[in-house]
Design a protein around this motif. Structure first.
Motif, mmCIF file in Angstrom:
data_model
loop_
_atom_site.group_PDB
_atom_site.id
_atom_site.type_symbol
_atom_site.label_atom_id
_atom_site.label_comp_id
_atom_site.label_asym_id
_atom_site.label_seq_id
_atom_site.Cartn_x
_atom_site.Cartn_y
_atom_site.Cartn_z
ATOM 1 N N VAL A 70 -12.078 7.201 11.987
ATOM 2 C CA VAL A 70 -10.990 5.993 12.025
ATOM 3 C C VAL A 70 -10.428 6.150 10.584
ATOM 4 O O VAL A 70 -11.287 6.397 9.341
ATOM 5 N N PRO A 71 -9.019 6.590 10.350
ATOM 6 C CA PRO A 71 -8.519 6.674 9.142
ATOM 7 C C PRO A 71 -8.349 5.192 8.570
ATOM 8 O O PRO A 71 -8.492 4.319 8.949
ATOM 9 N N GLY A 72 -8.187 5.438 7.100
ATOM 10 C CA GLY A 72 -7.974 4.050 6.481
ATOM 11 C C GLY A 72 -7.153 4.358 5.156
ATOM 12 O O GLY A 72 -6.693 5.208 5.157
ATOM 13 N N PRO A 73 -6.964 3.190 4.151
ATOM 14 C CA PRO A 73 -6.020 3.375 3.278
ATOM 15 C C PRO A 73 -6.935 4.588 2.083
ATOM 16 O O PRO A 73 -8.064 4.657 2.226
ATOM 17 N N ILE A 74 -5.822 5.334 1.569
ATOM 18 C CA ILE A 74 -6.763 6.605 0.825
ATOM 19 C C ILE A 74 -7.077 5.864 -0.291
ATOM 20 O O ILE A 74 -7.489 6.843 -1.302
ATOM 21 N N THR A 75 -6.628 4.721 -0.841
ATOM 22 C CA THR A 75 -7.116 4.261 -1.945
ATOM 23 C C THR A 75 -8.586 3.600 -1.824
ATOM 24 O O THR A 75 -9.107 2.842 -2.805
ATOM 25 N N CYS A 96 -8.764 12.295 14.514
ATOM 26 C CA CYS A 96 -8.645 11.010 14.015
ATOM 27 C C CYS A 96 -8.233 10.080 15.398
ATOM 28 O O CYS A 96 -7.632 10.460 16.128
ATOM 29 N N VAL A 150 -12.277 -3.749 12.023
ATOM 30 C CA VAL A 150 -11.993 -2.305 13.139
ATOM 31 C C VAL A 150 -13.319 -2.071 13.900
ATOM 32 O O VAL A 150 -13.181 -1.965 15.110
ATOM 33 N N TYR A 180 -11.595 -4.679 6.200
ATOM 34 C CA TYR A 180 -10.958 -3.776 7.137
ATOM 35 C C TYR A 180 -11.808 -3.061 8.141
ATOM 36 O O TYR A 180 -11.579 -3.264 9.459
ATOM 37 N N ARG A 216 -2.745 13.431 14.543
ATOM 38 C CA ARG A 216 -3.478 13.428 15.918
ATOM 39 C C ARG A 216 -2.836 14.683 16.874
ATOM 40 O O ARG A 216 -3.422 15.214 17.391
ATOM 41 N N PRO A 235 -2.742 8.954 5.851
ATOM 42 C CA PRO A 235 -3.462 7.986 6.553
ATOM 43 C C PRO A 235 -3.292 6.762 6.036
ATOM 44 O O PRO A 235 -3.147 6.484 4.812
ATOM 45 N N GLY A 236 -3.518 5.655 6.692
ATOM 46 C CA GLY A 236 -3.632 4.194 6.283
ATOM 47 C C GLY A 236 -4.391 3.498 7.298
ATOM 48 O O GLY A 236 -5.068 3.952 7.986
ATOM 49 N N PRO A 237 -4.360 2.273 7.061
ATOM 50 C CA PRO A 237 -5.015 1.114 7.733
ATOM 51 C C PRO A 237 -4.805 1.313 9.535
ATOM 52 O O PRO A 237 -3.378 1.477 9.602
ATOM 53 N N ILE A 238 -5.396 1.323 10.389
ATOM 54 C CA ILE A 238 -4.978 1.617 11.814
ATOM 55 C C ILE A 238 -4.094 0.199 12.160
ATOM 56 O O ILE A 238 -4.020 0.162 13.423
ATOM 57 N N THR A 283 -7.350 5.861 16.461
ATOM 58 C CA THR A 283 -6.917 4.786 15.996
ATOM 59 C C THR A 283 -6.924 3.477 16.959
ATOM 60 O O THR A 283 -6.451 2.509 16.522
ATOM 61 N N HIS A 332 -11.705 10.589 6.147
ATOM 62 C CA HIS A 332 -10.616 11.608 5.851
ATOM 63 C C HIS A 332 -10.953 12.889 5.679
ATOM 64 O O HIS A 332 -10.350 13.772 6.324
ATOM 65 N N TYR A 389 0.874 -1.163 -0.034
ATOM 66 C CA TYR A 389 -0.074 0.027 0.011
ATOM 67 C C TYR A 389 0.755 1.319 -0.074
ATOM 68 O O TYR A 389 0.727 2.202 -0.886
#
Lengths: 400, 400
Positions: free
Chosen positions: B284-289, B307, B160, B156, A301, A285-288, B309, B297, A156
């Protein structure tokens, strides 16, 4: 193609003694050594180099440094430092010749190719920089973004770094990063794919390939971008040097994007430099559930970084400086009317086909050389002019 | 076990006429109808129900509402609204019996089980709530977090939502959400796995299983948590009702966590309610994809949501209200000294084994019933007391 420009300008502006002194200092002192930085600031590079070579510093300087150490509660280490300078001295003529043999060129403060944003580093400003590549560092960094992150990046992270860098290239932004595996390499590859220059900032000499697997990547960078280093040829990278190197990545760019970073990651060190230098700091950002996104989430944060998820969000942030050029970039027709007076006069002075040197253009435009160079750089990144074998000329789509 | 408590208290506090009036209004008016909210606020539920049933509203009220519509640039629709109330009228005695036959209980403002935080909704406060489940809604929501998000969640998002909900349960926080596929269901499953109550807020009647595949899930919630609805038995969910329902999710909880949300998502509607109600909003953040993280976001970038996590980051935020109890929760020994005076007096009045009703405890502690109930709820979530078949008693580990 740009090397000769840098060379011409250097012999004009910076005396040979200053150049040799700085080369000697690059050998004697560790990069970012603030004591050496203060010595140079106070006595000039030539005197500082001579003092360091002999290991004898002016009494007033010594007494100030001891006072400074005491005030900070540190034991004074000046003797040891001066001894290490003496021990590390080597003939700068030889170092200079070495670098040039390798195909690199030296730029020092005062050279037209010197990126003056490095002056923001104060006492930690590099003594000089070795550059190896076809691109003019100062111009390339006018519109530049650092894209940094973990070596142990996930698929990713690699995808995101590469896509953001290539998208930045599509919008005529230069990418700056280190030379490591993971995010660094992915960022350079993305930038190269877009056809824009990319800048690799090394912790080793420009002739040392670290990691060795990046030989091919670095070769492409030399032809399409530039490899830069503040240490002499043959210098090996060390952990402290990676950390010190990070200040250059932050200082050269208008902003730093952290793509992936674990909680204890070198990329967060670059982030700290960006904060300290008041550069824009951004984090993806990405998966937590992913450890290599934890550092990014912490930055967001803590309010230290802006959360960014696209190229547009990045350029909106870093593009606020030099808004007139960003405006040109957005416009469909690049109208000359959007340029300021000086820049338009320089543009008028750029020949259509044959190409001209910056000095001739400066005379014709009625501006000084430094202004001409700055305007040319800006016009180049905005797509008005290009630098070819025979000097500056209009880009073809601007002809007529 | 708690239903009898609610019933006892209701017959004490809220007159039967008021209850029937509110049941009638729940049938006649759409949830969250501010005109009806203002009618009740002005004339009381009994008079408002009678006026709505006849379709004849006080002249002064009509004139004010017309003025209000004009000021807002809306055409006055009061006639149509009143006509719909008349048309929708049904015998409240029948509706009340229907609900009780289904195993649900009604709570209205003034009941001890009424969650007074719903009063923050002002004119949009529910007329009453049908509850179906073993848990006391007011106590369960004292320490509660809404966990919401997309129906079309990814693996995901489901992971979460489930892990955050179960971690919240482990820290004695109740989870509140809707009853949809995706994030809602994952949140409830996580909460149930931790053994803590979970609250499902429906857009349909509590006897309508929507989606039908959630029959088993809802059955478990009825035994370990509570299903709640502001519409009569048999009411089908509609899109507007889902949106109106979202205000309850936001208002009941101390804060809302958006786990995944596309840019146009119902979860963002809940987020807006949380912002408007000054509840904590978290994303909760996640993949920007991933499209289903875009809404999260956006909330973070706009500064509307914090934000988050981890469970700890959530509880740090929502736990700031009622800090004394959060302090107790963190301490290893739950010392009674950390409680405020009133709460400690109530705790002293709770018997060790046999159990006592809230009225007896209130008398013994020298506080009024409402204070006793509030303290008991707080003591329960902090782990000091528990509610069994025969009333309130100390939790075993607190004995002696």
């Amino acid at each position: 193609m740009v090397a000769d420009l840098a060379h011409d300008a250097r012999t004009d502006d910076v005396p040979e003694a200053e150049i040799l002194a700085r080369v000697a200092i690059m050998r004697m002192a560790e990069p970012g050594d603030q004591v050496m930085g203060r010595l140079i600031a106070r006595y000039g590079a030539v005197a500082a180099a001579a003092q360091a070579q002999r290991g004898v510093l002016p009494a007033e300087f010594v007494s100030e440094e001891i006072g400074r150490a005491r005030a900070a509660g540190r034991p004074p280490t000046l003797d040891r430092l001066a001894a290490s300078w003496v021990a590390r001295y080597a003939d700068p003529v030889r170092d200079l010749a070495d670098g040039r043999e390798q195909g690199a060129r030296l730029v020092v403060p005062g050279d037209p190719e010197w990126p003056t944003q490095l002056d923001d580093l104060g006492d930690r400003r590099p003594y000089g920089l070795w550059l190896h590549g076809t691109v003019n560092l100062r111009f390339a960094c006018l519109r530049s973004v650092a894209v940094v992150g973990a070596r142990a990046a996930t698929a990713y992270g690699v995808q995101v770094a590469s896509e953001l860098a290539s998208g930045l290239g599509d919008r005529r932004w230069t990418v700056i990063s280190g030379g490591a595996y993971g995010i660094d390499a992915a960022a350079h590859r993305g930038a190269l794919a877009s056809g824009m220059p990319t800048v690799v900032v090394l912790a080793s000499g420009t002739d040392v390939c670290y990691p060795t697997a990046h030989q091919d990547l670095f070769q492409v960078v030399r032809s399409q971008g530039v490899m830069i280093s503040e240490v002499p040829m043959g210098s090996r990278p060390t952990r402290p040097r990676f950390l010190v190197r990070n200040r250059l990545i932050a200082a050269l760019s208008r902003g730093t994007v952290v793509v992936q970073a674990a909680v204890r990651s070198g990329a967060l060190n670059t982030a700290t430099h960006a904060n300290e230098l008041n550069r824009h700091l951004m984090a993806v950002p990405g998966p937590i559930t992913s450890e290599v996104s934890e550092g990014c989430h912490d930055l967001i944060r803590q309010g230290r970084a802006v959360c960014v998820t696209s190229v547009q969000e990045i350029t909106e942030l870093v593009g606020t400086i030099g808004g007139d050029l960003a405006l040109v970039r957005r416009g469909p027709a690049h109208p000359r009317d959007a340029l300021n007076d000086e820049t338009r006069r320089v543009l008028e002075a750029v020949p259509t086909r044959v190409g001209a040197g910056p000095a001739a253009i400066a005379v014709s435009a009625g501006v000084d050389l430094s202004t001409a160079l700055s305007c040319l750089g800006a016009l180049a990144v905005a797509g008005f002019v290009e630098h070819g074998d025979r000097g500056w000329r209009l880009r073809r789509e601007q002809d007529g």
